[in-house]
Design a protein around this motif. Structure first.
Motif, PDB file in Angstrom:
ATOM      1  N   MET A 161       0.858  -1.181   0.000  1.00  0.00           N
ATOM      2  CA  MET A 161       0.000   0.000   0.000  1.00  0.00           C
ATOM      3  C   MET A 161       0.901   1.240   0.000  1.00  0.00           C
ATOM      4  SD  MET A 161      -2.919  -1.272   2.728  1.00  0.00           S
ATOM      5  CE  MET A 161      -1.738  -1.488   4.090  1.00  0.00           C
ATOM      6  N   PRO A 162       1.143   1.826  -1.164  1.00  0.00           N
ATOM      7  CA  PRO A 162       2.096   2.933  -1.263  1.00  0.00           C
ATOM      8  C   PRO A 162       1.712   4.112  -0.371  1.00  0.00           C
ATOM      9  CG  PRO A 162       1.561   2.086  -3.440  1.00  0.00           C
ATOM     10  CD  PRO A 162       0.598   1.456  -2.486  1.00  0.00           C
ATOM     11  N   CYS A 163       2.698   4.611   0.371  1.00  0.00           N
ATOM     12  CA  CYS A 163       2.531   5.794   1.200  1.00  0.00           C
ATOM     13  C   CYS A 163       3.608   6.797   0.780  1.00  0.00           C
ATOM     14  CB  CYS A 163       2.685   5.455   2.680  1.00  0.00           C
ATOM     15  SG  CYS A 163       1.408   4.357   3.318  1.00  0.00           S
ATOM     16  N   VAL A 164       3.190   7.759  -0.025  1.00  0.00           N
ATOM     17  CA  VAL A 164       4.117   8.733  -0.596  1.00  0.00           C
ATOM     18  C   VAL A 164       3.540  10.131  -0.411  1.00  0.00           C
ATOM     19  CG1 VAL A 164       5.167   7.146  -2.259  1.00  0.00           C
ATOM     20  CG2 VAL A 164       3.068   8.348  -2.857  1.00  0.00           C
ATOM     21  N   ALA A 165       4.314  11.120  -0.830  1.00  0.00           N
ATOM     22  CA  ALA A 165       3.883  12.503  -0.627  1.00  0.00           C
ATOM     23  C   ALA A 165       2.535  12.781  -1.277  1.00  0.00           C
ATOM     24  CB  ALA A 165       4.946  13.446  -1.175  1.00  0.00           C
ATOM     25  N   ASN A 168      -0.156  11.944   1.045  1.00  0.00           N
ATOM     26  CA  ASN A 168       0.122  12.384   2.421  1.00  0.00           C
ATOM     27  C   ASN A 168       0.535  11.235   3.326  1.00  0.00           C
ATOM     28  OD1 ASN A 168      -0.492  15.187   1.974  1.00  0.00           O
ATOM     29  ND2 ASN A 168      -2.667  14.630   1.966  1.00  0.00           N
ATOM     30  N   PHE A 169       1.114  10.188   2.721  1.00  0.00           N
ATOM     31  CA  PHE A 169       1.631   9.028   3.443  1.00  0.00           C
ATOM     32  C   PHE A 169       0.529   8.286   4.208  1.00  0.00           C
ATOM     33  CE2 PHE A 169       5.109  12.017   2.881  1.00  0.00           C
ATOM     34  CZ  PHE A 169       6.047  11.211   2.279  1.00  0.00           C
ATOM     35  N   ILE A 170      -0.690   8.403   3.725  1.00  0.00           N
ATOM     36  CA  ILE A 170      -1.821   7.684   4.314  1.00  0.00           C
ATOM     37  C   ILE A 170      -2.204   6.553   3.365  1.00  0.00           C
ATOM     38  CG2 ILE A 170      -4.243   7.845   5.008  1.00  0.00           C
ATOM     39  CD1 ILE A 170      -3.715  10.748   5.765  1.00  0.00           C
ATOM     40  N   PRO A 171      -2.137   5.307   3.799  1.00  0.00           N
ATOM     41  CA  PRO A 171      -2.424   4.190   2.900  1.00  0.00           C
ATOM     42  C   PRO A 171      -3.884   4.161   2.468  1.00  0.00           C
ATOM     43  CG  PRO A 171      -2.234   3.419   5.159  1.00  0.00           C
ATOM     44  CD  PRO A 171      -1.829   4.870   5.170  1.00  0.00           C
ATOM     45  N   THR A 334      12.859  18.690   0.796  1.00  0.00           N
ATOM     46  CA  THR A 334      11.454  18.422   1.086  1.00  0.00           C
ATOM     47  C   THR A 334      11.409  17.375   2.187  1.00  0.00           C
ATOM     48  OG1 THR A 334      10.820  18.881  -1.206  1.00  0.00           O
ATOM     49  CG2 THR A 334       9.251  17.650   0.143  1.00  0.00           C
ATOM     50  N   VAL A 335      10.831  17.724   3.334  1.00  0.00           N
ATOM     51  CA  VAL A 335      10.902  16.862   4.513  1.00  0.00           C
ATOM     52  C   VAL A 335       9.517  16.571   5.081  1.00  0.00           C
ATOM     53  CG1 VAL A 335      13.237  17.561   5.152  1.00  0.00           C
ATOM     54  CG2 VAL A 335      11.297  18.878   5.998  1.00  0.00           C
ATOM     55  N   PHE A 336       9.416  15.418   5.725  1.00  0.00           N
ATOM     56  CA  PHE A 336       8.175  14.965   6.363  1.00  0.00           C
ATOM     57  C   PHE A 336       8.536  14.365   7.718  1.00  0.00           C
ATOM     58  CE2 PHE A 336       8.141  14.380   1.780  1.00  0.00           C
ATOM     59  CZ  PHE A 336       7.040  15.132   1.390  1.00  0.00           C
TER      60      PHE A 336
END
Length: 404
Positions: A161-165, A168-171, A334-336
């Motif tokens: 389940m990709p979690c990317v920018a 918003n890193f929500i699957p 770019t940071v999270f």
């Protein structure tokens, strides 16, 4: 002739952090004059809090006298520790957890690797991607993940389940229905979270599909935002679909002393079979308990002094996280993450591969981080830094990165 578990032969290379350790060791050997700063592995650096050390000393003294000596621990762990957990981690948040639903262990990593024992080999797992490698590797060792697809760097029978920018890193709920869902929140490696509404959707989905959620809450003590649950059991219906794992490693510095626990509600059943009773059977058969001395130390974490002192340590690490997050942002990265977790997740510059960025940081800045691709396919193009270094080394590492 004896036979081996050939699922181990399918595993690609060595464990991620073992690979990093070997690369760093080789660099240090070739460059003995270089001062290498590690912001890679999620290991704490502050000493154990005074209240914890005091409890350990008292427990050691008990072991020196026949009247107070302790041998094997009870299967589930000592009641004094389980009661402290119930009162402070659950009852204080309005969650009703029974003493016999808590299983004391030597850490969440062990439990997340061992929990696969009680589930059938033909279960399909779903993982957030990127993901803590132990979830996938332990299932691969038991034959649940299919074949490793080297060209795609993933397993054939795992739902990623990709979690990317971009999300918003929500699957997102997957198209294919899983049997077992792994959720780590706050997340390792991205440092991001699910709010209660988002987590409730997963609980509702798991109950609807008769799936189980394995919920890793190892970093819950770092949560600062009010709408992020500290436990999945704060969600309605979670007791019929979730297993929660917790650790004393990051909230209280027990990485070198080892202590954790798993919560399995008695309401969690597969048909008529109690999952709690299966884990109790496995736990009693294969584990002889965390040491009495360490469990007394764990109890001290919940004392008034222990709470104050460990909160101070968490604040120390989160100040590091803020400095890393803001420092990198000022440099144009770019940071999270870094708000509810001690991890900062950054996009690699100029489209660099994550291992290329690892080599650049190590060789040019003498700073160690963790390549995102080591956490799964969607981790490519990202990089993880931890806030567990000293404040001095954190500032020094940022200066070095700035001068790249």
């Amino acid at each position: 002739m004896y036979k081996i578990n050939d699922n181990y032969l399918k595993l690609p290379g060595s464990y991620l952090f073992s690979t990093i350790g070997k690369k760093v060791a080789a660099y240090k050997e070739a460059n003995p004059d270089r001062d290498v700063i590690s912001l890679g592995i999620g290991d704490v650096t502050l000493p154990l809090a005074p209240a914890i050390i005091s409890a350990m000393h008292s427990a050691v003294d008990e072991m020196a006298n026949a009247e107070t000596f302790h041998g094997y621990a009870p299967d589930l762990g000592y009641e004094f520790l389980r009661k402290a957990i119930v009162d402070n981690d659950y009852k204080a948040r309005g969650v009703d957890i029974a003493l016999d639903e808590i299983f004391i262990s030597d850490g969440a990593k062990s439990d997340s690797g061992n929990i696969v024992d009680i589930f059938s080999q033909d279960n399909t797992i779903a993982v957030t991607d990127p993901v803590y490698p132990v979830y996938v590797d332990s299932n691969a060792m038991s034959g649940k993940t299919g074949e490793y697809l080297k060209d795609k760097e993933c397993w054939s029978n795992v739902i990623y389940m990709p979690c990317v920018a971009e999300n918003n890193f929500i699957p997102d709920i997957p198209d294919k229905t899983p049997d077992i869902i792994y959720i780590c929140c706050p997340n390792n490696p991205t440092g991001t979270t699910l709010n209660k509404e988002a987590l409730q959707k997963w609980v509702d989905y798991a109950n609807e599909k008769k799936a189980v959620i394995i919920y890793d809450a190892a970093y819950e003590a770092y949560i600062s935002e009010p709408d992020v649950p500290h436990s999945i059991f704060e969600c309605d219906g979670a007791k019929t679909c979730a297993i929660e794992m917790r650790s004393f490693s990051k909230n209280a510095g027990f990485t070198g002393t080892r202590l954790g626990f798993t919560v399995i509600p008695k309401e969690l059943k597969c048909g008529d079979v109690s999952v709690n009773s299966l884990w109790a059977r496995r736990h009693g058969t294969k584990f002889n308990g965390a040491p009495y001395i360490i469990q007394r130390a764990g109890e001290a974490v919940y004392s008034d002094a222990g709470k104050t002192q460990t909160r101070e340590q968490i604040s120390y690490y989160m100040k590091n996280a803020k400095n890393i997050r803001e420092g990198l942002a000022d440099m144009g990265y770019t940071v999270f993450g870094g708000v509810n977790a001690p991890y900062i997740w950054l996009q690699t510059p100029e489209g660099m591969k994550s291992w290329e960025f690892f080599d650049l940081l190590l060789e040019e800045a003498n700073v160690v981080g963790t390549p995102g691709s080591g956490f799964g396919p969607s981790g490519e193009g990202y990089f993880r830094l931890t806030a567990f270094g000293s404040a001095e080394n954190t500032v020094k590492a940022l200066d070095r990165i700035k001068n790249l």
